[in-house]
Design a protein around this motif. Structure first.
Motif, PDB file in Angstrom:
ATOM      1  N   UNK A   1       1.008  -0.971   0.192  1.00 18.35           N
ATOM      2  CA  UNK A   1       0.582   0.014  -0.360  1.00 18.35           C
ATOM      3  C   UNK A   1       0.876   1.233   0.137  1.00 18.35           C
ATOM      4  N   UNK A   2       2.279   1.214  -0.247  1.00 15.45           N
ATOM      5  CA  UNK A   2       2.759   2.376   0.107  1.00 15.45           C
ATOM      6  C   UNK A   2       2.954   3.431  -0.681  1.00 15.45           C
ATOM      7  N   UNK A   3       2.853   3.366  -2.092  1.00 18.68           N
ATOM      8  CA  UNK A   3       2.866   4.046  -3.062  1.00 18.68           C
ATOM      9  C   UNK A   3       1.090   4.740  -2.795  1.00 18.68           C
ATOM     10  N   UNK A   4       0.429   3.882  -3.066  1.00 17.68           N
ATOM     11  CA  UNK A   4      -1.418   4.818  -2.838  1.00 17.68           C
ATOM     12  C   UNK A   4      -1.504   5.204  -1.700  1.00 17.68           C
ATOM     13  N   UNK A   5      -0.677   4.752  -0.710  1.00 20.73           N
ATOM     14  CA  UNK A   5      -1.215   5.941   0.229  1.00 20.73           C
ATOM     15  C   UNK A   5      -0.438   7.393   0.095  1.00 20.73           C
ATOM     16  N   UNK A   6       0.511   7.276  -0.416  1.00 23.22           N
ATOM     17  CA  UNK A   6       1.100   8.326  -0.197  1.00 23.22           C
ATOM     18  C   UNK A   6       0.501   9.532  -1.568  1.00 23.22           C
ATOM     19  N   UNK A   7      -0.028   8.947  -2.339  1.00 23.45           N
ATOM     20  CA  UNK A   7      -0.968   9.781  -3.997  1.00 23.45           C
ATOM     21  C   UNK A   7      -1.996   9.771  -3.925  1.00 23.45           C
ATOM     22  N   UNK A   8      -2.405   8.265  -3.703  1.00 17.50           N
ATOM     23  CA  UNK A   8      -3.905   8.916  -3.798  1.00 17.50           C
ATOM     24  C   UNK A   8      -5.028   9.613  -2.109  1.00 17.50           C
ATOM     25  N   UNK A   9      -6.391   8.799  -2.911  1.00 21.95           N
ATOM     26  CA  UNK A   9      -7.595   9.820  -2.041  1.00 21.95           C
ATOM     27  C   UNK A   9      -8.202   9.049  -1.393  1.00 21.95           C
ATOM     28  N   UNK A  10      -7.812   8.414  -0.640  1.00 26.12           N
ATOM     29  CA  UNK A  10      -8.543   7.194  -0.651  1.00 26.12           C
ATOM     30  C   UNK A  10     -10.163   7.368   0.492  1.00 26.12           C
ATOM     31  N   UNK A  11     -10.807   7.119   0.066  1.00 32.65           N
ATOM     32  CA  UNK A  11     -12.041   7.283   1.086  1.00 32.65           C
ATOM     33  C   UNK A  11     -12.332   5.925   1.885  1.00 32.65           C
ATOM     34  N   UNK A  12     -13.360   7.062   3.181  1.00 38.73           N
ATOM     35  CA  UNK A  12     -13.738   5.409   4.211  1.00 38.73           C
ATOM     36  C   UNK A  12     -15.292   5.073   4.543  1.00 38.73           C
ATOM     37  N   UNK A  13     -15.504   3.360   3.646  1.00 40.25           N
ATOM     38  CA  UNK A  13     -16.974   3.609   4.063  1.00 40.25           C
ATOM     39  C   UNK A  13     -17.306   3.100   4.717  1.00 40.25           C
ATOM     40  N   UNK A  14     -19.137   2.817   4.929  1.00 38.00           N
ATOM     41  CA  UNK A  14     -19.395   1.764   5.908  1.00 38.00           C
ATOM     42  C   UNK A  14     -19.912   0.651   4.418  1.00 38.00           C
ATOM     43  N   UNK A  15     -19.404  -0.210   4.984  1.00 29.22           N
ATOM     44  CA  UNK A  15     -20.080  -1.433   3.969  1.00 29.22           C
ATOM     45  C   UNK A  15     -19.539  -1.602   2.315  1.00 29.22           C
ATOM     46  N   UNK A  16     -18.734  -0.619   2.123  1.00 27.82           N
ATOM     47  CA  UNK A  16     -19.074  -0.712   0.377  1.00 27.82           C
ATOM     48  C   UNK A  16     -19.610   0.520   0.033  1.00 27.82           C
ATOM     49  N   UNK A  17     -20.426   0.623   0.800  1.00 27.28           N
ATOM     50  CA  UNK A  17     -21.088   1.634   0.559  1.00 27.28           C
ATOM     51  C   UNK A  17     -20.811   3.130  -0.363  1.00 27.28           C
ATOM     52  N   UNK A  18     -20.626   3.598  -1.237  1.00 32.97           N
ATOM     53  CA  UNK A  18     -19.758   4.611  -1.487  1.00 32.97           C
ATOM     54  C   UNK A  18     -20.992   6.016  -1.319  1.00 32.97           C
ATOM     55  N   UNK A  19     -22.506   5.509  -1.424  1.00 34.87           N
ATOM     56  CA  UNK A  19     -23.941   6.497  -0.736  1.00 34.87           C
ATOM     57  C   UNK A  19     -23.384   6.865   1.439  1.00 34.87           C
ATOM     58  N   UNK A  20     -22.465   6.042   1.691  1.00 37.26           N
ATOM     59  CA  UNK A  20     -22.106   6.601   2.805  1.00 37.26           C
ATOM     60  C   UNK A  20     -20.864   6.636   3.307  1.00 37.26           C
ATOM     61  N   UNK A  21     -20.322   7.880   2.925  1.00 35.07           N
ATOM     62  CA  UNK A  21     -18.729   7.765   3.477  1.00 35.07           C
ATOM     63  C   UNK A  21     -18.638   8.102   4.706  1.00 35.07           C
ATOM     64  N   UNK A  22     -17.732   8.040   5.559  1.00 32.94           N
ATOM     65  CA  UNK A  22     -17.377   8.430   6.949  1.00 32.94           C
ATOM     66  C   UNK A  22     -16.124   9.118   6.921  1.00 32.94           C
ATOM     67  N   UNK A  23     -15.009   9.321   6.186  1.00 34.15           N
ATOM     68  CA  UNK A  23     -13.888   9.648   6.035  1.00 34.15           C
ATOM     69  C   UNK A  23     -13.092  10.172   4.520  1.00 34.15           C
ATOM     70  N   UNK A  24     -12.667  10.573   4.025  1.00 33.47           N
ATOM     71  CA  UNK A  24     -11.653  11.041   3.271  1.00 33.47           C
ATOM     72  C   UNK A  24     -10.088  11.691   3.380  1.00 33.47           C
ATOM     73  N   UNK A  25      -9.208  10.482   2.718  1.00 33.08           N
ATOM     74  CA  UNK A  25      -7.721  11.282   2.847  1.00 33.08           C
ATOM     75  C   UNK A  25      -7.695  12.405   3.223  1.00 33.08           C
TER      76      UNK A  25
END
Length: 178
Positions: A41-65
């Motif tokens: 995961x090293x490269x992707x967490x340094x360059x990505x914009x990852x979301x935190x979701x409930x149960x893979x539901x893109x309509x239930x966003x909890x947080x964002x990198x």
């Protein structure tokens, strides 16, 4: 009676855990064994914009990198996370409640494999993932990777000045503090 829990309005709203552990073999759908290599995961967490979701539901966003409400850290053990759940949202309340009561205690993640190795040496094929493009992490009740974890931080997010003042007053009354 004394307790050490913070009042509900001051209790921590940070959920922590590991959304993936390195070098832990996991059987995926009875079809193959999958292992994530350290550093995948090293490269992707340094360059990505990852979301935190409930149960893979893109309509239930909890947080964002990129918002600073999701923090990811590549550790020797695996991919650790901290997310600040917003208690003013239904999804934030649900995440905190279900994780706190341990109904939800694991994680998953949405990803694309950039580099992997396969082996047919065992009874079923083995896949080692070496590099991942991470899109989201999710809190789940039944994750495929059973070694993942999620818990609500026990630390209060705010300083409880009133409680500290009461402790100091009692110390003064006993002659401990002047």
């Amino acid at each position: 009676m004394e307790t050490r829990d913070a009042p509900a309005e001051q209790a921590g709203s940070t959920i922590r855990g590991y959304c993936a552990l390195y070098s832990v073999p996991t059987t995926i759908g009875g079809e193959f064994i999958e292992t994530i290599a350290p550093g995948a995961f090293t490269k992707t967490i340094a360059t990505g914009d990852v979301l935190a979701l409930l149960a893979h539901d893109w309509g239930r966003v909890l947080a964002r990198q990129s918002a600073g409400t999701l923090r990811l850290k590549d550790t020797a053990l695996g991919l650790a996370f901290e997310l600040d759940a917003d208690v003013s949202t239904p999804s934030g309340q649900e995440a905190l409640g279900t994780v706190r009561q341990r109904a939800v205690k694991g994680c998953s993640f949405g990803f694309r494999v950039l580099w992997d190795d396969w082996s047919d040496d065992g009874p079923i094929p083995t896949r080692t993932i070496r590099e991942i493009e991470l899109h989201e992490i999710s809190l789940l009740a039944n994750p495929a990777y059973e070694s993942t974890s999620a818990w609500v931080s026990s630390r209060a997010k705010t300083n409880n000045a009133a409680a500290l003042q009461r402790i100091r007053e009692k110390q003064r009354a006993r002659g401990i503090l002047r």
